[in-house]
Design a protein around this motif. Structure first.
Motif, PDB file in Angstrom:
ATOM      1  N   LEU A  21      43.428  45.355  27.651  1.00  0.00           N
ATOM      2  CA  LEU A  21      41.994  45.193  27.439  1.00  0.00           C
ATOM      3  C   LEU A  21      41.628  43.730  27.265  1.00  0.00           C
ATOM      4  O   LEU A  21      40.604  43.268  27.770  1.00  0.00           O
ATOM      5  CB  LEU A  21      41.549  46.000  26.215  1.00  0.00           C
ATOM      6  N   GLU A  22      42.482  43.003  26.546  1.00  0.00           N
ATOM      7  CA  GLU A  22      42.236  41.575  26.349  1.00  0.00           C
ATOM      8  C   GLU A  22      42.304  40.828  27.674  1.00  0.00           C
ATOM      9  O   GLU A  22      41.527  39.910  27.932  1.00  0.00           O
ATOM     10  CB  GLU A  22      43.257  41.010  25.357  1.00  0.00           C
ATOM     11  N   THR A  23      43.234  41.225  28.536  1.00  0.00           N
ATOM     12  CA  THR A  23      43.351  40.596  29.853  1.00  0.00           C
ATOM     13  C   THR A  23      42.109  40.867  30.687  1.00  0.00           C
ATOM     14  O   THR A  23      41.600  39.978  31.388  1.00  0.00           O
ATOM     15  CB  THR A  23      44.594  41.128  30.599  1.00  0.00           C
ATOM     16  N   LEU A  24      41.599  42.097  30.612  1.00  0.00           N
ATOM     17  CA  LEU A  24      40.428  42.465  31.399  1.00  0.00           C
ATOM     18  C   LEU A  24      39.151  41.798  30.907  1.00  0.00           C
ATOM     19  O   LEU A  24      38.136  41.810  31.615  1.00  0.00           O
ATOM     20  CB  LEU A  24      40.260  43.991  31.394  1.00  0.00           C
ATOM     21  N   ARG A  25      39.182  41.231  29.691  1.00  0.00           N
ATOM     22  CA  ARG A  25      38.026  40.476  29.203  1.00  0.00           C
ATOM     23  C   ARG A  25      37.997  39.050  29.756  1.00  0.00           C
ATOM     24  O   ARG A  25      37.006  38.339  29.596  1.00  0.00           O
ATOM     25  CB  ARG A  25      38.029  40.429  27.668  1.00  0.00           C
ATOM     26  N   ASN A  26      39.099  38.642  30.362  1.00  0.00           N
ATOM     27  CA  ASN A  26      39.215  37.288  30.904  1.00  0.00           C
ATOM     28  C   ASN A  26      38.478  37.225  32.250  1.00  0.00           C
ATOM     29  O   ASN A  26      38.895  37.846  33.224  1.00  0.00           O
ATOM     30  CB  ASN A  26      40.696  36.932  31.078  1.00  0.00           C
ATOM     31  N   LYS A  27      37.369  36.473  32.316  1.00  0.00           N
ATOM     32  CA  LYS A  27      36.544  36.438  33.518  1.00  0.00           C
ATOM     33  C   LYS A  27      37.285  35.842  34.709  1.00  0.00           C
ATOM     34  O   LYS A  27      37.152  36.313  35.844  1.00  0.00           O
ATOM     35  CB  LYS A  27      35.261  35.649  33.259  1.00  0.00           C
ATOM     36  N   ASN A  28      38.092  34.805  34.468  1.00  0.00           N
ATOM     37  CA  ASN A  28      38.840  34.196  35.575  1.00  0.00           C
ATOM     38  C   ASN A  28      39.895  35.152  36.123  1.00  0.00           C
ATOM     39  O   ASN A  28      40.146  35.183  37.333  1.00  0.00           O
ATOM     40  CB  ASN A  28      39.497  32.897  35.125  1.00  0.00           C
ATOM     41  N   ILE A  32      40.274  36.672  40.198  1.00  0.00           N
ATOM     42  CA  ILE A  32      41.449  36.681  41.072  1.00  0.00           C
ATOM     43  C   ILE A  32      41.982  38.099  41.272  1.00  0.00           C
ATOM     44  O   ILE A  32      42.504  38.446  42.335  1.00  0.00           O
ATOM     45  CB  ILE A  32      42.551  35.740  40.519  1.00  0.00           C
ATOM     46  N   TRP A  33      41.821  38.944  40.272  1.00  0.00           N
ATOM     47  CA  TRP A  33      42.245  40.348  40.397  1.00  0.00           C
ATOM     48  C   TRP A  33      41.376  41.069  41.427  1.00  0.00           C
ATOM     49  O   TRP A  33      41.876  41.818  42.271  1.00  0.00           O
ATOM     50  CB  TRP A  33      42.148  41.033  39.035  1.00  0.00           C
ATOM     51  N   GLY A  34      40.065  40.837  41.370  1.00  0.00           N
ATOM     52  CA  GLY A  34      39.180  41.438  42.358  1.00  0.00           C
ATOM     53  C   GLY A  34      39.479  40.932  43.760  1.00  0.00           C
ATOM     54  O   GLY A  34      39.448  41.693  44.739  1.00  0.00           O
ATOM     55  N   SER A  35      39.793  39.645  43.874  1.00  0.00           N
ATOM     56  CA  SER A  35      40.166  39.077  45.167  1.00  0.00           C
ATOM     57  C   SER A  35      41.432  39.734  45.704  1.00  0.00           C
ATOM     58  O   SER A  35      41.513  40.069  46.897  1.00  0.00           O
ATOM     59  CB  SER A  35      40.375  37.563  45.031  1.00  0.00           C
ATOM     60  N   GLN A  36      42.413  39.940  44.822  1.00  0.00           N
ATOM     61  CA  GLN A  36      43.654  40.589  45.251  1.00  0.00           C
ATOM     62  C   GLN A  36      43.395  42.014  45.723  1.00  0.00           C
ATOM     63  O   GLN A  36      43.917  42.444  46.759  1.00  0.00           O
ATOM     64  CB  GLN A  36      44.666  40.615  44.096  1.00  0.00           C
ATOM     65  N   LEU A  37      42.585  42.764  44.975  1.00  0.00           N
ATOM     66  CA  LEU A  37      42.296  44.152  45.330  1.00  0.00           C
ATOM     67  C   LEU A  37      41.637  44.243  46.709  1.00  0.00           C
ATOM     68  O   LEU A  37      42.049  45.036  47.560  1.00  0.00           O
ATOM     69  CB  LEU A  37      41.398  44.788  44.269  1.00  0.00           C
ATOM     70  N   LEU A  38      40.635  43.397  46.951  1.00  0.00           N
ATOM     71  CA  LEU A  38      39.940  43.419  48.240  1.00  0.00           C
ATOM     72  C   LEU A  38      40.874  43.008  49.377  1.00  0.00           C
ATOM     73  O   LEU A  38      40.859  43.598  50.462  1.00  0.00           O
ATOM     74  CB  LEU A  38      38.724  42.494  48.191  1.00  0.00           C
ATOM     75  N   ALA A 136      49.958  31.297  46.318  1.00  0.00           N
ATOM     76  CA  ALA A 136      48.848  30.636  45.624  1.00  0.00           C
ATOM     77  C   ALA A 136      48.260  31.554  44.561  1.00  0.00           C
ATOM     78  O   ALA A 136      47.901  31.120  43.459  1.00  0.00           O
ATOM     79  CB  ALA A 136      47.773  30.225  46.625  1.00  0.00           C
ATOM     80  N   GLU A 137      48.182  32.824  44.882  1.00  0.00           N
ATOM     81  CA  GLU A 137      47.690  33.827  43.938  1.00  0.00           C
ATOM     82  C   GLU A 137      48.607  33.891  42.716  1.00  0.00           C
ATOM     83  O   GLU A 137      48.141  33.878  41.566  1.00  0.00           O
ATOM     84  CB  GLU A 137      47.639  35.166  44.642  1.00  0.00           C
ATOM     85  N   ALA A 138      49.927  33.954  42.961  1.00  0.00           N
ATOM     86  CA  ALA A 138      50.893  34.020  41.855  1.00  0.00           C
ATOM     87  C   ALA A 138      50.886  32.734  41.035  1.00  0.00           C
ATOM     88  O   ALA A 138      51.000  32.773  39.799  1.00  0.00           O
ATOM     89  CB  ALA A 138      52.293  34.292  42.407  1.00  0.00           C
ATOM     90  N   ALA A 139      50.746  31.574  41.708  1.00  0.00           N
ATOM     91  CA  ALA A 139      50.749  30.298  40.997  1.00  0.00           C
ATOM     92  C   ALA A 139      49.486  30.088  40.178  1.00  0.00           C
ATOM     93  O   ALA A 139      49.492  29.339  39.195  1.00  0.00           O
ATOM     94  CB  ALA A 139      50.907  29.157  42.009  1.00  0.00           C
ATOM     95  N   THR A 140      48.398  30.728  40.554  1.00  0.00           N
ATOM     96  CA  THR A 140      47.137  30.590  39.823  1.00  0.00           C
ATOM     97  C   THR A 140      47.160  31.361  38.508  1.00  0.00           C
ATOM     98  O   THR A 140      46.511  30.955  37.530  1.00  0.00           O
ATOM     99  CB  THR A 140      45.960  31.100  40.693  1.00  0.00           C
ATOM    100  N   ARG A 201      34.753  30.158  42.202  1.00  0.00           N
ATOM    101  CA  ARG A 201      34.435  29.502  40.931  1.00  0.00           C
ATOM    102  C   ARG A 201      35.635  29.443  39.972  1.00  0.00           C
ATOM    103  O   ARG A 201      35.461  29.200  38.785  1.00  0.00           O
ATOM    104  CB  ARG A 201      33.254  30.213  40.265  1.00  0.00           C
ATOM    105  N   LEU A 202      36.836  29.677  40.521  1.00  0.00           N
ATOM    106  CA  LEU A 202      38.030  29.486  39.698  1.00  0.00           C
ATOM    107  C   LEU A 202      38.219  28.006  39.388  1.00  0.00           C
ATOM    108  O   LEU A 202      37.742  27.142  40.130  1.00  0.00           O
ATOM    109  CB  LEU A 202      39.268  30.008  40.427  1.00  0.00           C
ATOM    110  N   PRO A 203      38.925  27.677  38.291  1.00  0.00           N
ATOM    111  CA  PRO A 203      39.186  26.261  37.984  1.00  0.00           C
ATOM    112  C   PRO A 203      39.953  25.585  39.111  1.00  0.00           C
ATOM    113  O   PRO A 203      40.804  26.193  39.763  1.00  0.00           O
ATOM    114  CB  PRO A 203      40.043  26.338  36.701  1.00  0.00           C
ATOM    115  N   LYS A 204      39.634  24.310  39.360  1.00  0.00           N
ATOM    116  CA  LYS A 204      40.361  23.538  40.366  1.00  0.00           C
ATOM    117  C   LYS A 204      41.711  23.126  39.792  1.00  0.00           C
ATOM    118  O   LYS A 204      41.781  22.504  38.736  1.00  0.00           O
ATOM    119  CB  LYS A 204      39.571  22.300  40.771  1.00  0.00           C
ATOM    120  N   ILE A 205      42.781  23.501  40.507  1.00  0.00           N
ATOM    121  CA  ILE A 205      44.134  23.218  40.027  1.00  0.00           C
ATOM    122  C   ILE A 205      44.931  22.595  41.153  1.00  0.00           C
ATOM    123  O   ILE A 205      45.104  23.193  42.206  1.00  0.00           O
ATOM    124  CB  ILE A 205      44.856  24.492  39.556  1.00  0.00           C
ATOM    125  N   THR A 206      45.404  21.396  40.959  1.00  0.00           N
ATOM    126  CA  THR A 206      46.325  20.752  41.890  1.00  0.00           C
ATOM    127  C   THR A 206      47.546  20.332  41.098  1.00  0.00           C
ATOM    128  O   THR A 206      47.451  19.538  40.160  1.00  0.00           O
ATOM    129  CB  THR A 206      45.680  19.523  42.552  1.00  0.00           C
TER     130      THR A 206
END
Length: 430
Positions: A21-28, A32-38, A136-140, A201-206
């Motif tokens: 439940l705590e994980t599902l409250r995390n907007k970011n 990425i979870w919705g992106s993976q599902l689609l 990239a998904e796993a690294a994010t 709108r995910l954080p920019k990570i390099t």
């Protein structure tokens, strides 16, 4: 303690004890979870339709096996190197670009209906992009989810992979019958555009400063870790035993995936577009029942007993599909299809969950990533040629005989699971 304070402490305990439940409250994470599902639903939905198109044009298991071949080749040659480019470009940019490019590529399938070879070409291009999307998904994940919630986040991702497989394969036939062949590809393109928007709108990570050149040390690091994981597996029979079972079982699953169209259409006389209702949805229900059953049974009996049971039940199901089910009358054949689909899903859970749990328990925490990385790499690279070989033998001997051979191999794996670990231990002591 006052009653109000007691309820506050109880609520806080519930939050601590419910990491999902705590994980599902995390907007970011939700982005990425919705992106993976689609993305995963699109892949499984369109892959099923493409296999249907290839089989209808050729009625050849070799042609279907080439589908797996062209899908797997990029994973072998590009997968180990893609992480370097992801580090240079940044995971957010890679996720957005791969989804957008894939949304365009799936539309190319609309013009590739007169021949199967354009399908293979487009498929390989899509798979190349997937070699960048998945890492990239796993690294994010570690950058958007706190470390204490990583296990629950990964569990949700794993559940989504299985769910998308059921949705994609289970509903593809129904969509084709209702909407035709072209609309699902347009829907898939829209799904991928939406997947890109979700990660926009995910954080920019390099991870490293771009230098304009490829750092080959990443590939050397990959090889050294692969060798280290291989050496650990090789010298520990308690790890090698469940890993071998998983590798061989996954190869057999891929072979069944290739032989499936011929089994369903030629042997069971079921229209391929109805595979979802006939087998996949009952199989998914059986797998869910099996998951709950395994959790309860593991408290009472040893894992190896469930592994034996799962393998022998899988072997019985395969034998029954070609020796019993084809001779049922029409009404009982429908019931039998759903029943054997349920047993296939049940046996999958009975075997896979205890085997993976055994592998995790026998592997030290700091080596689990490498061991499971070796597992995934081995399944991909080892399965390519056996799948092509099985398809060729299936066309030469007939798909019925090839299914029977696979049933005997699964039965042999069940026998190996009875004595395999002890045999390996004696081998290492010799």
């Amino acid at each position: 303690m006052p009653k109000k304070n007691f309820y506050k402490s109880l609520i806080s305990m519930k939050k601590i004890n419910n990491p999902f439940l705590e994980t599902l409250r995390n907007k970011n994470f939700l982005k990425i979870w919705g992106s993976q599902l689609l993305s995963q639903i699109t892949v499984n939905l369109l892959n099923f339709i493409l296999i249907l198109e290839i089989f209808q044009q050729t009625e050849s298991t070799v042609a279907v096996s080439l589908f797996w071949f062209f899908w797997s080749i990029p994973a072998i040659f590009i997968g180990p190197l893609s992480g370097t480019l992801i580090d240079l470009w940044g995971t957010r940019r890679v996720l957005i670009l791969t989804n957008l490019f894939q949304s365009l590529i799936v539309l190319l399938y609309l013009s590739a209906t007169s021949s199967i070879w354009p399908i293979y070409t487009i498929l390989m291009i899509y798979s190349i992009l997937n070699q960048f999307y998945l890492p990239a998904e796993a690294a994010t994940m570690p950058s958007v989810v706190p470390q204490k919630l990583l296990s629950s986040a990964n569990s949700l991702f794993l559940s989504t992979s299985y769910l998308s497989l059921v949705i994609g394969f289970g509903l593809a036939g129904t969509l084709v019958r209702l909407l035709g062949y072209q609309i699902p590809f347009i829907l898939g393109s829209l799904f991928l555009i939406l997947a890109a928007l979700l990660v926009w709108r995910l954080p920019k990570i390099t991870f490293v400063k771009p230098t304009g050149r490829l750092d080959t040390s990443k590939f050397q690091e990959f090889l050294s870790k692969l060798i280290e994981g291989y050496q650990f597996i090789k010298t520990n029979p308690t790890v090698l035993f469940p890993l071998l079972l998983l590798v061989f079982s996954q190869i057999i699953i891929v072979m069944l995936f290739v032989l499936g169209p011929a089994l369903i259409v030629k042997i069971l006389d079921v229209p391929f577009v109805r595979i979802g209702e006939a087998f996949i949805l009952p199989g998914a229900f059986g797998a869910i029942v099996g998951m709950g059953l395994v959790v309860k049974l593991l408290k009472k009996i040893r894992k190896r007993y469930l592994i034996h049971t799962g393998l022998f039940l899988s072997s019985f199901t395969l034998f029954s599909l070609v020796l019993i089910l084809p001779y049922f009358s029409s009404f009982f054949k429908i019931i039998g299809q759903m029943g054997f689909g349920f047993m296939a899903g049940l046996s999958f859970s009975l075997f896979t969950i205890p085997t993976q749990t055994l592998l995790q328990e026998k592997t030290p925490l700091d080596l689990r990533g490498r061991v499971f990385g070796v597992l995934g790499f081995l399944v991909t690279i080892v399965s390519v040629f056996p799948v092509l070989f099985a398809a060729a033998i299936g066309e030469f001997l007939g798909e019925r005989w090839m299914i029977l051979i696979l049933a005997m191999i699964v039965f042999a794996l069940g026998v190996f699971s009875l004595k395999g670990e002890n045999v390996l231990k004696r081998f290492y002591r010799a």
